[in-house]
Design a protein around this motif. Structure first.
Motif, mmCIF file in Angstrom:
data_model
loop_
_atom_site.group_PDB
_atom_site.id
_atom_site.type_symbol
_atom_site.label_atom_id
_atom_site.label_comp_id
_atom_site.label_asym_id
_atom_site.label_seq_id
_atom_site.Cartn_x
_atom_site.Cartn_y
_atom_site.Cartn_z
ATOM 1 N N MET A 1 0.817 -1.199 0.000
ATOM 2 C CA MET A 1 0.000 0.000 0.000
ATOM 3 C C MET A 1 0.858 1.259 0.000
ATOM 4 O O MET A 1 0.457 2.256 -0.560
ATOM 5 C CB MET A 1 -0.943 -0.031 1.211
ATOM 6 N N LEU A 2 2.029 1.202 0.647
ATOM 7 C CA LEU A 2 2.913 2.368 0.661
ATOM 8 C C LEU A 2 3.281 2.775 -0.760
ATOM 9 O O LEU A 2 3.237 3.963 -1.097
ATOM 10 C CB LEU A 2 4.166 2.100 1.489
ATOM 11 N N ALA A 3 3.616 1.801 -1.598
ATOM 12 C CA ALA A 3 4.001 2.103 -2.982
ATOM 13 C C ALA A 3 2.875 2.824 -3.719
ATOM 14 O O ALA A 3 3.120 3.778 -4.467
ATOM 15 C CB ALA A 3 4.397 0.829 -3.709
ATOM 16 N N GLN A 4 1.648 2.389 -3.490
ATOM 17 C CA GLN A 4 0.499 3.024 -4.123
ATOM 18 C C GLN A 4 0.347 4.471 -3.656
ATOM 19 O O GLN A 4 0.085 5.371 -4.460
ATOM 20 C CB GLN A 4 -0.762 2.220 -3.807
ATOM 21 N N LEU A 5 0.532 4.709 -2.361
ATOM 22 C CA LEU A 5 0.435 6.079 -1.836
ATOM 23 C C LEU A 5 1.564 6.948 -2.377
ATOM 24 O O LEU A 5 1.339 8.121 -2.709
ATOM 25 C CB LEU A 5 0.454 6.068 -0.306
ATOM 26 N N LEU A 6 2.753 6.399 -2.473
ATOM 27 C CA LEU A 6 3.879 7.162 -3.010
ATOM 28 C C LEU A 6 3.582 7.605 -4.435
ATOM 29 O O LEU A 6 3.831 8.764 -4.796
ATOM 30 C CB LEU A 6 5.169 6.346 -2.951
ATOM 31 N N CYS A 7 3.031 6.715 -5.236
ATOM 32 C CA CYS A 7 2.664 7.063 -6.613
ATOM 33 C C CYS A 7 1.566 8.112 -6.648
ATOM 34 O O CYS A 7 1.591 9.031 -7.459
ATOM 35 C CB CYS A 7 2.218 5.823 -7.377
ATOM 36 N N GLN A 8 0.615 7.974 -5.755
ATOM 37 C CA GLN A 8 -0.530 8.890 -5.718
ATOM 38 C C GLN A 8 -0.103 10.326 -5.425
ATOM 39 O O GLN A 8 -0.649 11.271 -5.981
ATOM 40 C CB GLN A 8 -1.532 8.419 -4.675
ATOM 41 N N TYR A 9 0.884 10.503 -4.532
ATOM 42 C CA TYR A 9 1.269 11.853 -4.101
ATOM 43 C C TYR A 9 2.554 12.357 -4.744
ATOM 44 O O TYR A 9 2.973 13.477 -4.476
ATOM 45 C CB TYR A 9 1.408 11.884 -2.574
ATOM 46 N N GLU A 10 3.170 11.562 -5.596
ATOM 47 C CA GLU A 10 4.478 11.893 -6.155
ATOM 48 C C GLU A 10 4.526 13.253 -6.831
ATOM 49 O O GLU A 10 5.465 14.007 -6.653
ATOM 50 C CB GLU A 10 4.899 10.804 -7.155
ATOM 51 N N ASN A 11 3.533 13.595 -7.587
ATOM 52 C CA ASN A 11 3.546 14.865 -8.330
ATOM 53 C C ASN A 11 2.609 15.909 -7.742
ATOM 54 O O ASN A 11 2.242 16.863 -8.408
ATOM 55 C CB ASN A 11 3.193 14.596 -9.798
ATOM 56 N N THR A 12 2.251 15.728 -6.477
ATOM 57 C CA THR A 12 1.347 16.666 -5.821
ATOM 58 C C THR A 12 2.155 17.795 -5.188
ATOM 59 O O THR A 12 2.952 17.549 -4.282
ATOM 60 C CB THR A 12 0.523 15.952 -4.723
ATOM 61 N N PRO A 13 1.979 19.034 -5.670
ATOM 62 C CA PRO A 13 2.701 20.154 -5.026
ATOM 63 C C PRO A 13 2.294 20.245 -3.554
ATOM 64 O O PRO A 13 1.108 20.202 -3.219
ATOM 65 C CB PRO A 13 2.226 21.386 -5.806
ATOM 66 N N GLU A 40 12.548 10.378 -1.160
ATOM 67 C CA GLU A 40 12.922 10.286 -2.577
ATOM 68 C C GLU A 40 11.787 10.740 -3.483
ATOM 69 O O GLU A 40 11.982 11.543 -4.392
ATOM 70 C CB GLU A 40 13.325 8.846 -2.912
ATOM 71 N N VAL A 41 10.577 10.255 -3.212
ATOM 72 C CA VAL A 41 9.425 10.605 -4.033
ATOM 73 C C VAL A 41 9.098 12.091 -3.925
ATOM 74 O O VAL A 41 8.696 12.728 -4.906
ATOM 75 C CB VAL A 41 8.204 9.743 -3.633
ATOM 76 N N MET A 42 9.295 12.676 -2.752
ATOM 77 C CA MET A 42 8.976 14.095 -2.547
ATOM 78 C C MET A 42 10.151 15.011 -2.895
ATOM 79 O O MET A 42 10.054 16.225 -2.754
ATOM 80 C CB MET A 42 8.560 14.332 -1.086
ATOM 81 N N ASN A 43 11.256 14.398 -3.322
ATOM 82 C CA ASN A 43 12.462 15.157 -3.678
ATOM 83 C C ASN A 43 12.966 15.984 -2.489
ATOM 84 O O ASN A 43 13.296 17.158 -2.607
ATOM 85 C CB ASN A 43 12.230 16.045 -4.901
ATOM 86 N N LEU A 44 13.010 15.324 -1.329
ATOM 87 C CA LEU A 44 13.481 15.934 -0.091
ATOM 88 C C LEU A 44 14.530 15.023 0.530
ATOM 89 O O LEU A 44 14.680 13.867 0.133
ATOM 90 C CB LEU A 44 12.317 16.092 0.894
ATOM 91 N N SER A 45 15.221 15.530 1.523
ATOM 92 C CA SER A 45 16.140 14.670 2.272
ATOM 93 C C SER A 45 15.347 13.925 3.341
ATOM 94 O O SER A 45 14.266 14.366 3.765
ATOM 95 C CB SER A 45 17.244 15.503 2.924
#
Length: 152
Positions: A1-13, A40-45
């Protein structure tokens, strides 16, 4: 389920907080081992993600009880008898702040303002706030935590 959530929010400002809340809603907490993937998905440390998690007291990095009892420790509640509520909650539950009962039913938290200062002292059980409490009232509330669970 984590992978699905990561995909869902990946491009959300500004999607970090919504993602963290979604992970917690799904898993009950934000597992520390999920932080690198979230970063990684949010482009943060990972440090930035951890900083956000640790800033918001509602975000947890370990499992919590089925119910959460938050006792307000802000100035208004303290002045109106909040310390009595703190002691009553710890005594009745047999745990300290930041701990969960052995049966996993209740996690006890000290928070600094429930936004109910005009009706101090206050506590919140899950998403319900209770005002103008004394130890007797809190004892009754604690005794009723979880009543009706599983009644579908």
């Amino acid at each position: 389920m984590l992978a699905q959530l990561l995909c869902q929010y990946e491009n959300t400002p500004g999607g970090l907080l919504p993602l963290l809340h979604a992970v917690q809603e799904d898993l009950g907490y934000v597992p520390p081992e999920s932080i690198p993937a979230i970063a990684e998905v949010m482009n943060l440390s990972a440090a930035e993600v951890h900083g956000v998690i640790s800033f918001y007291h509602d975000l947890k990095t370990s499992p919590v009880g089925r119910h959460t009892l938050q006792v307000c420790a802000a100035e208004s509640c303290q002045a109106a008898g909040g310390r009595t509520l703190e002691h009553a909650a710890q005594e009745q539950l047999g745990i300290g702040f930041g701990e969960t009962t052995d049966d996993g039913s209740v996690t006890l938290e000290k928070v600094y303002c429930l936004g109910n200062c005009a009706c101090s002292p206050s506590v919140r059980i899950d998403n319900e706030t209770y005002a103008r409490l004394d130890a007797t009232g809190l004892t009754a509330l604690i005794a009723n935590i979880g009543q009706g669970e599983g009644a579908s």
